[in-house]
Design a protein around this motif. Structure first.
Motif, PDB file in Angstrom:
ATOM      1  N   TYR A  15       9.268  -6.449  21.383  1.00  0.00           N
ATOM      2  CA  TYR A  15      10.335  -5.656  22.169  1.00  0.00           C
ATOM      3  C   TYR A  15      11.460  -5.419  21.507  1.00  0.00           C
ATOM      4  CZ  TYR A  15       7.675  -6.563  26.659  1.00  0.00           C
ATOM      5  OH  TYR A  15       6.838  -6.777  27.874  1.00  0.00           O
ATOM      6  N   ILE A  40      15.530  -5.550  23.315  1.00  0.00           N
ATOM      7  CA  ILE A  40      16.047  -6.005  24.552  1.00  0.00           C
ATOM      8  C   ILE A  40      17.585  -5.837  24.463  1.00  0.00           C
ATOM      9  CG2 ILE A  40      14.137  -7.016  25.493  1.00  0.00           C
ATOM     10  CD1 ILE A  40      15.750  -9.509  25.182  1.00  0.00           C
ATOM     11  N   LEU A 100      15.252  -2.395  28.156  1.00  0.00           N
ATOM     12  CA  LEU A 100      13.773  -2.783  27.621  1.00  0.00           C
ATOM     13  C   LEU A 100      13.384  -1.576  26.850  1.00  0.00           C
ATOM     14  CD1 LEU A 100      12.240  -4.416  30.510  1.00  0.00           C
ATOM     15  CD2 LEU A 100      12.930  -5.640  28.582  1.00  0.00           C
TER      16      LEU A 100
END
Length: 300
Positions: A180, A182, A263
């Motif tokens: 990810y 973020i 995100l």
């Protein structure tokens, strides 16, 4: 406040409970002296258009009858307006109603509560999440949990809760941590590997899974639960603890309280209130006091 209110009904919710629930809810409201108009719609888009017309026309309240999908649709109609939302929760998950302490699968009690709240002015202003033009009330899911949803939606040959149990087993077999990117509250971009990231305005998803167990719906903040880079064995041990919220104490789980989150992850679909939002990347904002909900007791 006008005495005419709108009953917003999903007749197929909870395997047909929606259609049966509308009558006792409407009876409770009429017994309290309200004039009730019912909105069905030919499909979700048509139902939402009709609900928005009712709100624009000055209805005294929009009372949603169904599950979390119907609550999600109703939020799109009332968010940012002064029209209060009533909840008659008769679906499968009912996480929005659960987070607010409202009756579940008791339409007559829910109808009476809505009527009493309207007469007594018992309205709670709560926050909502917003992604683009879409609002959500409970939890935005991304990662392992959303992939379970993806797989379950593809399983046309089996229905009910068993479908999602099978989907969990299949996703466990294929499980790999997700890279990810973020950004929290406009801060620096962080690159992490995680099993899932859940953005909670409310506490639960999936019919009572307390993924964001400490979230408060009127504090102006999301609770972001990050389940880190854990092994398949650890995930199997930790995941059942989500029903009590005790997973939050595990060393692989962290919680961030933020007003916005960006995100990004390849190949991950986001779901909010159980409804598909679309592929990452996305940005979610917590909007304070975005909707007025009919609740028990005196006005907040």
């Amino acid at each position: 406040m006008t005495s005419e209110i709108t009953l917003f009904v999903n007749p197929t919710a909870g395997r047909g409970r929606g259609a049966h629930a509308a009558q006792p809810a409407a009876s409770a409201l009429r017994d309290a002296g309200f004039s009730v108009r019912t909105v069905l719609g030919e499909d979700a888009d048509d139902a939402l258009r009709r609900a928005r017309e009712a709100v624009a026309g000055g209805t005294g309240a929009l009372i949603a009858v169904g599950g979390d999908g119907m609550m999600s649709l109703a939020l799109q109609a009332v968010a940012g307006t002064m029209t209060p939302l009533g909840v008659v929760a008769v679906g499968t998950g009912n996480d929005f109603a659960r987070a607010l302490g409202l009756p579940i699968r008791d339409p007559a009690a829910a109808g009476r509560l809505a009527a009493e709240a309207l007469k007594g002015g018992a309205v709670r202003e709560i926050d909502l999440g917003r992604v683009g033009e879409r609002w959500f009330g409970s939890v935005l899911a991304s990662g392992f949990d959303s992939r379970v949803n993806d797989r379950g939606n593809r399983m046309r040959w089996v229905g009910g809760r068993f479908k999602y149990d099978l989907a969990i087993l299949a996703e466990l077999a294929a499980f790999k941590p997700i890279p990810y990117r973020i950004r929290l509250d406009g801060g620096p971009v962080r690159e992490i590997e995680a099993t899932l990231i859940a953005v909670g305005n409310g506490t639960t998803y999936g019919g009572g899974m307390r993924i964001c167990a400490d979230a408060v719906m009127d504090d102006g903040l999301f609770d972001v639960t990050v389940v880190g880079d854990c092994t398949r064995t650890t995930l199997i041990k930790v995941f059942p603890r989500v029903y009590k919220g005790t997973h939050l104490g595990h060393p692989e789980v962290t919680v961030h309280r933020v007003s916005s989150i960006e995100l990004a992850a390849a190949g991950v679909t986001a779901y909010a209130d159980g409804e598909q939002l679309g592929a990452l990347p996305l940005t979610a904002h917590c909007v304070p006091g975005a909707v007025r909900v009919l609740v028990p007791g005196p006005p907040a």
